[in-house]
Scaffold this active site. Structure first.
Site, PDB file in Angstrom:
ATOM      1  N   MET A  23       0.855  -1.189   0.000  1.00  0.00           N
ATOM      2  CA  MET A  23       0.000   0.000   0.000  1.00  0.00           C
ATOM      3  C   MET A  23       0.896   1.246   0.000  1.00  0.00           C
ATOM      4  O   MET A  23       2.026   1.197   0.472  1.00  0.00           O
ATOM      5  CB  MET A  23      -0.906  -0.006   1.230  1.00  0.00           C
ATOM      6  N   GLY A  26       2.108   3.614  -4.902  1.00  0.00           N
ATOM      7  CA  GLY A  26       1.857   4.291  -6.175  1.00  0.00           C
ATOM      8  C   GLY A  26       1.442   3.365  -7.311  1.00  0.00           C
ATOM      9  O   GLY A  26       1.591   3.716  -8.479  1.00  0.00           O
ATOM     10  N   GLU A  94      -6.777  -2.980  -8.031  1.00  0.00           N
ATOM     11  CA  GLU A  94      -7.058  -3.752  -6.802  1.00  0.00           C
ATOM     12  C   GLU A  94      -7.286  -5.229  -7.135  1.00  0.00           C
ATOM     13  O   GLU A  94      -8.190  -5.880  -6.607  1.00  0.00           O
ATOM     14  CB  GLU A  94      -8.284  -3.172  -6.073  1.00  0.00           C
TER      15      GLU A  94
END
Ligand code: ZN
Length: 196
Positions: A23, A26, A94
């Site tokens: 996390m 970027g 994601e």
């Protein structure tokens, strides 16, 4: 930096690119950068994300710096296949939250001549490989690992350390319950938690 211009595929074939990291590294910004460049090149671009990721906006891939791009939330990886006719480039954000079927879907899309760009967390908060990402790394032609900065010591960080007690694999969203840590600081944290 990854430069598309250096990619010269002799025949018009597709391929898979994976952008992975912890996390705050970027990943989404890099995904958006590549997709924007594809749009400038007048390629037809479609972006998907898992429906589970409803952090800020239903419709947009939103990175932490609010640089955003329009996306379609989908229930399962199979939906991506159905919704990707008539496009040149497929972006998936994601990706760690998708089912393992995502690997086959990405391969099918690439096999049919599409450029597939996947962004996702490579490790969960326990430091274990996350969902379909490991298998995608194996299938991909191009892998880019991006790094955050360790909040303790300023080194390159590759761990997403969870600062809350929750044990679920998916605790969405709140950036304030995760912190990027380097290997050393993450290990220190693990040892500390074992003792307590
Ligand atoms: Zn550190």
């Amino acid at each position: 930096m990854f430069l598309e211009d250096t990619i010269k595929h002799a025949k018009k074939g597709g391929w898979i690119e994976v952008i992975c990291g912890s996390m705050f590294s970027g990943k989404t910004e890099e995904l958006i950068r590549r997709l924007r460049r594809a749009e400038f090149a007048r390629l037809r671009v479609e972006i998907f994300k898992p429906k589970i990721d409803v952090r800020y906006s239903e419709e947009e891939v939103v990175s932490h710096d609010e640089n955003s791009i329009q996306s379609t939330p989908v229930e399962s990886a199979q939906n991506i296949l159905l919704l990707s006719s008539d496009v040149d480039v497929v972006g998936i954000d994601e990706a760690q939250f998708f089912d393992l079927g995502l690997v086959e879907v990405c391969n099918k899309l690439a096999n049919s001549g599409l450029r597939v760009i996947v962004a996702g967390l490579d490790m969960d908060f326990r430091g274990k490989p996350f969902g379909p990402i490991p298998a995608l790394l194996a299938s991909a032609e191009y892998v880019t690992k991006v790094h955050a900065i360790c909040v303790r010591c300023g080194s390159l960080a590759n761990h997403s350390h969870r600062t809350s007690e929750e044990d679920d694999l998916v605790v969405l969203g709140e950036t304030n319950i995760y912190e990027p840590l380097c290997r050393k600081c993450y290990q220190d944290e693990v040892v500390k938690n074992r003792k307590s």
